[in-house]
Design an enzyme around this catalytic site. Structure first.
Site, PDB file in Angstrom:
ATOM      1  N   ASP A  31       0.403  -8.977   1.713  1.00  0.00           N
ATOM      2  CA  ASP A  31      -0.594  -8.056   1.148  1.00  0.00           C
ATOM      3  C   ASP A  31      -1.501  -8.861   0.213  1.00  0.00           C
ATOM      4  OD1 ASP A  31      -0.363  -4.628   0.674  1.00  0.00           O
ATOM      5  OD2 ASP A  31      -1.830  -5.805  -0.430  1.00  0.00           O
ATOM      6  N   ASN A  32      -2.788  -8.561   0.264  1.00  0.00           N
ATOM      7  CA  ASN A  32      -3.714  -9.284  -0.638  1.00  0.00           C
ATOM      8  C   ASN A  32      -3.958  -8.510  -1.938  1.00  0.00           C
ATOM      9  OD1 ASN A  32      -5.383  -7.218   0.107  1.00  0.00           O
ATOM     10  ND2 ASN A  32      -7.048  -8.515   0.885  1.00  0.00           N
TER      11      ASN A  32
ATOM     12  N   GLY B  32       0.821  -1.207   0.000  1.00  0.00           N
ATOM     13  CA  GLY B  32       0.000   0.000   0.000  1.00  0.00           C
ATOM     14  C   GLY B  32       0.855   1.257   0.000  1.00  0.00           C
TER      15      GLY B  32
ATOM     16  N   ILE C   8       1.460   3.926   2.375  1.00  0.00           N
ATOM     17  CA  ILE C   8       2.429   4.165   3.456  1.00  0.00           C
ATOM     18  C   ILE C   8       3.341   2.945   3.602  1.00  0.00           C
ATOM     19  CG2 ILE C   8       2.726   4.600   5.919  1.00  0.00           C
ATOM     20  CD1 ILE C   8       0.079   6.138   5.911  1.00  0.00           C
TER      21      ILE C   8
ATOM     22  N   TYR D 121     -16.537   2.630  10.621  1.00  0.00           N
ATOM     23  CA  TYR D 121     -15.089   2.511  10.361  1.00  0.00           C
ATOM     24  C   TYR D 121     -14.303   3.004  11.571  1.00  0.00           C
ATOM     25  CZ  TYR D 121     -10.513   3.738   8.420  1.00  0.00           C
ATOM     26  OH  TYR D 121      -9.171   3.861   8.210  1.00  0.00           O
TER      27      TYR D 121
ATOM     28  N   LYS E 222     -11.741   0.711  14.002  1.00  0.00           N
ATOM     29  CA  LYS E 222     -10.356   1.045  14.345  1.00  0.00           C
ATOM     30  C   LYS E 222     -10.215   1.236  15.861  1.00  0.00           C
ATOM     31  CE  LYS E 222      -7.492   1.244  11.746  1.00  0.00           C
ATOM     32  NZ  LYS E 222      -6.679   0.150  11.125  1.00  0.00           N
TER      33      LYS E 222
ATOM     34  N   THR F 111     -12.545  -6.850   7.791  1.00  0.00           N
ATOM     35  CA  THR F 111     -11.088  -6.844   7.582  1.00  0.00           C
ATOM     36  C   THR F 111     -10.399  -6.098   8.717  1.00  0.00           C
ATOM     37  OG1 THR F 111     -11.405  -6.805   5.201  1.00  0.00           O
ATOM     38  CG2 THR F 111      -9.242  -6.119   5.987  1.00  0.00           C
TER      39      THR F 111
ATOM     40  N   GLY G 214      -3.519  -2.395  -2.400  1.00  0.00           N
ATOM     41  CA  GLY G 214      -2.070  -2.266  -2.631  1.00  0.00           C
ATOM     42  C   GLY G 214      -1.734  -2.656  -4.063  1.00  0.00           C
TER      43      GLY G 214
ATOM     44  N   ALA H 277      -1.387   0.211  13.060  1.00  0.00           N
ATOM     45  CA  ALA H 277      -1.798   1.495  12.474  1.00  0.00           C
ATOM     46  C   ALA H 277      -3.258   1.770  12.787  1.00  0.00           C
ATOM     47  CB  ALA H 277      -1.604   1.463  10.965  1.00  0.00           C
TER      48      ALA H 277
END
Ligand code: UDP
Length: 359
Positions: free
Chosen positions: A35-36, A14, A16, A153, A157, A99, A40, A121
């Site tokens: 990474d899927n 991705g 960052i 969302y 997080k 996810t 990304g 993150a």
């Protein structure tokens, strides 16, 4: 931390993540990316792929078996894999929610099982509509109804942060949480709603620059190279364990002024076109009027300060939209063909993490 640590970067293809991967490799680290490729891109890892200490694993953080195997192999886990971007979140709310919660839980479980240091993150979305700014890490979360996708969302997080904190407190997990505020730079896709790459592409193509609502809402934009430097400093600082840190710029601008600055930077004849939030994101969308981080905690612990101003951020965004090389190019990666080529000024890896691995 051992200078030869092997890092697992989830979401490393991705925006960052790929810049962090380049910086870690430049500092002599081994890096494995999981990474899927949902958002990304392999092209983000073009430089890394030439490096002998780099490995890519195509897979998901929802795959507990793969995550556990990689956590066993690696010394430090950097968990960046997530569904991000306001546009993506409102278009795929359920997938994003799952996810973001399950993926983090899976990474934390494996980090705990193998006693690994982990950096998770998070996001300034945590603060919701709290527009009082500057926001410290203990500022209140101000949220609307959970039926508003944006707040689901934010909540996902927040659950990630709570899980991370509880693993630290109750099970001794060596964890750090970072909250990214608006971060910008080369490789950031305009596809998921991020304002600067969108404005830059519109301006470069002479299209109207679409400002949501009045454009009076305020944000601060940090160059990704400064964000990566903050990550490296925190990863290398024992005092960061158990902590939560804002990462962002405090140079504030309204979105309307931003549109005008991008148009000027591009030397474009584009006009500004206002668009209602409902039209951009569907009915019931809520935005925050002001978002400014207080980064005292990060600065006090690590001495971090951003090196790039908004003018650098905008110059880079326009260059990227034109397909030109960033002015803030990453260092050539040692051990690759690129090392022999001249480049623009490098963004540095702090001394504490720089230096080649011993054999
Ligand atoms: N925005 C805009 N035009 C766009 C994309 C975004 O005016 O094409 C606005 C958006 O509504 C928000 C601000 O720019 O007020 C920043 O949006 P972004 O999605 O980049 O970040 P966030 O909303 O998470 O701060």
């Amino acid at each position: 931390m051992d200078r030869c640590s092997r890092y697992l970067v989830t979401g490393g293809a991705g925006f960052i993540g790929s810049h962090l991967v380049d910086a870690l490799l430049a500092g002599g680290k081994e890096v494995v990316v999981l990474d899927n490729l949902a958002t990304g891109r392999m092209s983000n890892l073009a430089r890394a792929q030439e490096h002998p200490q780099f490995r890519f694993v195509h897979g998901s953080v929802l795959d507990a078996f793969v995550v556990d195997e990689l956590a066993r192999e690696c010394d430090v886990l950097v968990h960046l894999a997530a569904a991000v971007g306001v546009k993506l979140i409102v278009e795929q709310p359920l997938k994003s929610f799952i996810t973001n919660i399950k993926g983090t839980e899976t990474v934390l479980e494996s980090a705990q099982r193998h006693s690994r240091r982990v950096l998770v993150a998070s996001t300034s979305e945590i603060y919701g509509k709290n527009s009082s700014g500057p926001l410290t890490e203990t500022s209140d979360r101000v949220l609307g109804s959970p039926s508003v996708i944006r707040w689901s969302y934010s909540t996902a997080k927040a659950v990630d942060e709570i899980l991370t904190g509880l693993y630290h407190q109750e099970r001794g997990l060596r964890s750090t949480i970072v909250r990214f505020f608006n971060t910008v730079g080369p490789r950031q896709s305009p596809a998921y709603g991020m304002v600067i790459p969108r404005f830059a592409r519109q301006a470069v193509h002479g299209e109207p620059v679409t400002v949501h609502a009045t454009g009076g809402q305020r944000r601060c934009f940090l160059h990704v190279a400064d964000a990566v430097e903050a990550l490296l400093l925190l990863l290398d600082h024992p005092g960061a364990e158990g902590g939560t840190f804002n990462i962002g710029s405090d140079e504030e601008i309204t979105i309307l002024e931003l549109a005008e600055r991008v148009i000027a930077q591009a030397g474009s004849a584009s006009s500004v076109e206002h668009m209602a939030y409902d039209e951009a994101y569907g009915t019931g969308f809520e935005d925050m009027q002001r978002r400014v981080p207080d980064t005292t905690r990060l600065r006090t612990l690590t001495g971090w300060q951003p090196r790039f101003a908004l003018s650098d951020v905008l110059a880079d965004a326009v260059a990227d939209a034109r397909g030109e090389t960033s002015r803030v190019q990453s260092a050539p990666l040692p051990g690759t063909r690129e090392e022999a080529l001249p480049t623009a000024p490098a963004h540095t890896v702090p001394d504490a993490v720089a230096g080649p691995c011993r054999p």
